[in-house]
Design a protein around this motif. Structure first.
Motif, mmCIF file in Angstrom:
data_model
loop_
_atom_site.group_PDB
_atom_site.id
_atom_site.type_symbol
_atom_site.label_atom_id
_atom_site.label_comp_id
_atom_site.label_asym_id
_atom_site.label_seq_id
_atom_site.Cartn_x
_atom_site.Cartn_y
_atom_site.Cartn_z
ATOM 1 N N LEU A 199 0.853 -1.189 0.000
ATOM 2 C CA LEU A 199 0.000 0.000 0.000
ATOM 3 C C LEU A 199 0.885 1.233 0.000
ATOM 4 N N ASP A 200 0.581 2.194 -0.826
ATOM 5 C CA ASP A 200 1.321 3.450 -0.842
ATOM 6 C C ASP A 200 0.492 4.515 -0.138
ATOM 7 N N ASP A 201 0.427 4.419 1.171
ATOM 8 C CA ASP A 201 -0.354 5.365 1.962
ATOM 9 C C ASP A 201 0.596 6.147 2.856
ATOM 10 N N GLU A 202 0.953 7.335 2.437
ATOM 11 C CA GLU A 202 1.913 8.164 3.165
ATOM 12 C C GLU A 202 1.389 8.608 4.531
ATOM 13 N N ASP A 203 0.072 8.734 4.683
ATOM 14 C CA ASP A 203 -0.509 9.252 5.921
ATOM 15 C C ASP A 203 -0.798 8.160 6.946
ATOM 16 N N ALA A 204 -0.556 6.916 6.603
ATOM 17 C CA ALA A 204 -0.871 5.810 7.512
ATOM 18 C C ALA A 204 0.057 5.823 8.716
ATOM 19 N N VAL A 205 -0.486 5.449 9.857
ATOM 20 C CA VAL A 205 0.281 5.365 11.098
ATOM 21 C C VAL A 205 0.384 3.892 11.468
ATOM 22 N N GLY A 206 1.551 3.476 11.942
ATOM 23 C CA GLY A 206 1.728 2.091 12.353
ATOM 24 C C GLY A 206 2.415 1.277 11.279
ATOM 25 N N LEU A 207 2.110 0.004 11.258
ATOM 26 C CA LEU A 207 2.767 -0.915 10.340
ATOM 27 C C LEU A 207 2.136 -0.863 8.956
ATOM 28 N N GLN A 208 2.972 -0.935 7.949
ATOM 29 C CA GLN A 208 2.536 -0.993 6.559
ATOM 30 C C GLN A 208 2.920 -2.350 5.982
ATOM 31 N N PRO A 209 2.041 -2.958 5.196
ATOM 32 C CA PRO A 209 2.411 -4.243 4.587
ATOM 33 C C PRO A 209 3.390 -4.053 3.432
ATOM 34 N N GLY A 210 4.308 -4.995 3.302
ATOM 35 C CA GLY A 210 5.275 -4.961 2.225
ATOM 36 C C GLY A 210 5.503 -6.362 1.680
ATOM 37 N N ARG A 211 6.308 -6.429 0.621
ATOM 38 C CA ARG A 211 6.559 -7.713 -0.022
ATOM 39 C C ARG A 211 7.989 -7.730 -0.547
ATOM 40 N N VAL A 212 8.646 -8.889 -0.373
ATOM 41 C CA VAL A 212 9.963 -9.125 -0.956
ATOM 42 C C VAL A 212 9.825 -10.294 -1.923
ATOM 43 N N VAL A 213 10.284 -10.090 -3.151
ATOM 44 C CA VAL A 213 10.268 -11.155 -4.151
ATOM 45 C C VAL A 213 11.722 -11.459 -4.508
ATOM 46 N N VAL A 214 12.109 -12.717 -4.329
ATOM 47 C CA VAL A 214 13.454 -13.165 -4.691
ATOM 48 C C VAL A 214 13.308 -14.083 -5.901
ATOM 49 N N THR A 215 14.009 -13.726 -6.976
ATOM 50 C CA THR A 215 13.932 -14.480 -8.226
ATOM 51 C C THR A 215 15.294 -15.101 -8.505
ATOM 52 N N GLY A 216 15.282 -16.384 -8.817
ATOM 53 C CA GLY A 216 16.510 -17.094 -9.149
ATOM 54 C C GLY A 216 16.433 -17.679 -10.551
ATOM 55 N N THR A 217 17.422 -17.394 -11.360
ATOM 56 C CA THR A 217 17.542 -17.971 -12.695
ATOM 57 C C THR A 217 18.763 -18.875 -12.677
ATOM 58 N N THR B 115 8.115 -15.413 -2.693
ATOM 59 C CA THR B 115 7.635 -14.152 -2.145
ATOM 60 C C THR B 115 7.500 -14.282 -0.640
ATOM 61 N N SER B 116 7.889 -13.238 0.055
ATOM 62 C CA SER B 116 7.754 -13.182 1.501
ATOM 63 C C SER B 116 7.090 -11.859 1.870
ATOM 64 N N LEU B 117 6.024 -11.941 2.642
ATOM 65 C CA LEU B 117 5.315 -10.741 3.076
ATOM 66 C C LEU B 117 5.866 -10.268 4.413
ATOM 67 N N LEU B 118 5.746 -8.961 4.666
ATOM 68 C CA LEU B 118 6.267 -8.406 5.904
ATOM 69 C C LEU B 118 5.470 -7.173 6.293
ATOM 70 N N GLU C 70 12.607 -1.170 9.821
ATOM 71 C CA GLU C 70 12.263 -1.430 8.433
ATOM 72 C C GLU C 70 13.373 -2.201 7.730
ATOM 73 N N LEU C 71 14.615 -1.774 7.919
ATOM 74 C CA LEU C 71 15.743 -2.471 7.301
ATOM 75 C C LEU C 71 15.818 -3.920 7.757
ATOM 76 N N ARG C 72 15.621 -4.128 9.048
ATOM 77 C CA ARG C 72 15.714 -5.488 9.597
ATOM 78 C C ARG C 72 14.565 -6.368 9.118
ATOM 79 N N SER C 73 13.361 -5.824 9.035
ATOM 80 C CA SER C 73 12.237 -6.640 8.573
ATOM 81 C C SER C 73 12.387 -7.006 7.099
#
Length: 170
Positions: free
Chosen positions: A81-99, A119-122, A131-134
């Motif tokens: 979600l791209d919600d700049e005004d949100a307070v608290g935790l924001q959902p994110g996603r990491v996608v690792v692709t291997g060829t 894919t890993s959600l966070l 944020e860096l650690r998550s």
């Protein structure tokens, strides 16, 4: 009724189910003979290390690999979600692709190529270190999942390989 039972029995008798990593398939011993290319970054190194652990049963890299896997790993992080005004935790996603490309060392023949992703959600905090650690933890989770999928692909490819010819000497 008897005819349908006979057809079912005949169909099931034609099925050949065998364990992928079993001793009879020969892929267990072959998996330990795989070497992997060097990693380009931290996430690639996590995938590489996990693959080495999985294919060798924890014994480490093959000293003289019979097969070589060239592996390229890309990791991408994005906010869900791209919600700049949100307070608290924001959902994110990491996608690792291997060829990857697996080839036989003896003749250079390519046995398997593929691209897989995990894919890993966070939840992302507004605190910079959190944020860096998550994101890093999510990258590690996705990298380990990716290694599991690639290992299964490699085992399937090796199960199709003919068994090596053994010559006896006195």
């Amino acid at each position: 009724m008897a005819a349908s039972a006979l057809i079912i029995v005949a169909t099931l008798s034609a099925c050949q189910v065998r364990p992928l990593y079993g001793e009879a398939s020969g892929s267990g011993a072959s998996l330990a003979d795989i070497g992997f290319s060097e990693a380009g970054d931290r996430v690639g190194q996590v995938v590489r290390n996990q693959l080495i652990f999985l294919v060798s049963g924890g014994q480490g890299e093959a000293r003289v690999p019979q097969y070589m896997v060239q592996l390229q790993v890309i990791s991408a992080y994005s906010d869900i979600l791209d919600d700049e005004d949100a307070v608290g935790l924001q959902p994110g996603r990491v996608v690792v692709t291997g060829t990857y490309t697996m080839s036989r060392v003896s003749d250079g023949q390519v046995l398997k190529t593929g691209t897989r992703r995990a894919t890993s959600l966070l939840d992302v905090s507004r605190q910079e270190f959190a944020e860096l650690r998550s994101v890093r933890d999510a990258e590690d989770r996705a990298a380990r999942d990716l290694a599991e999928v690639i290992r299964a692909d490699l085992a399937i490819a090796l199960a199709k390989e003919p068994p090596p010819q053994v010559t006896w000497q006195k």
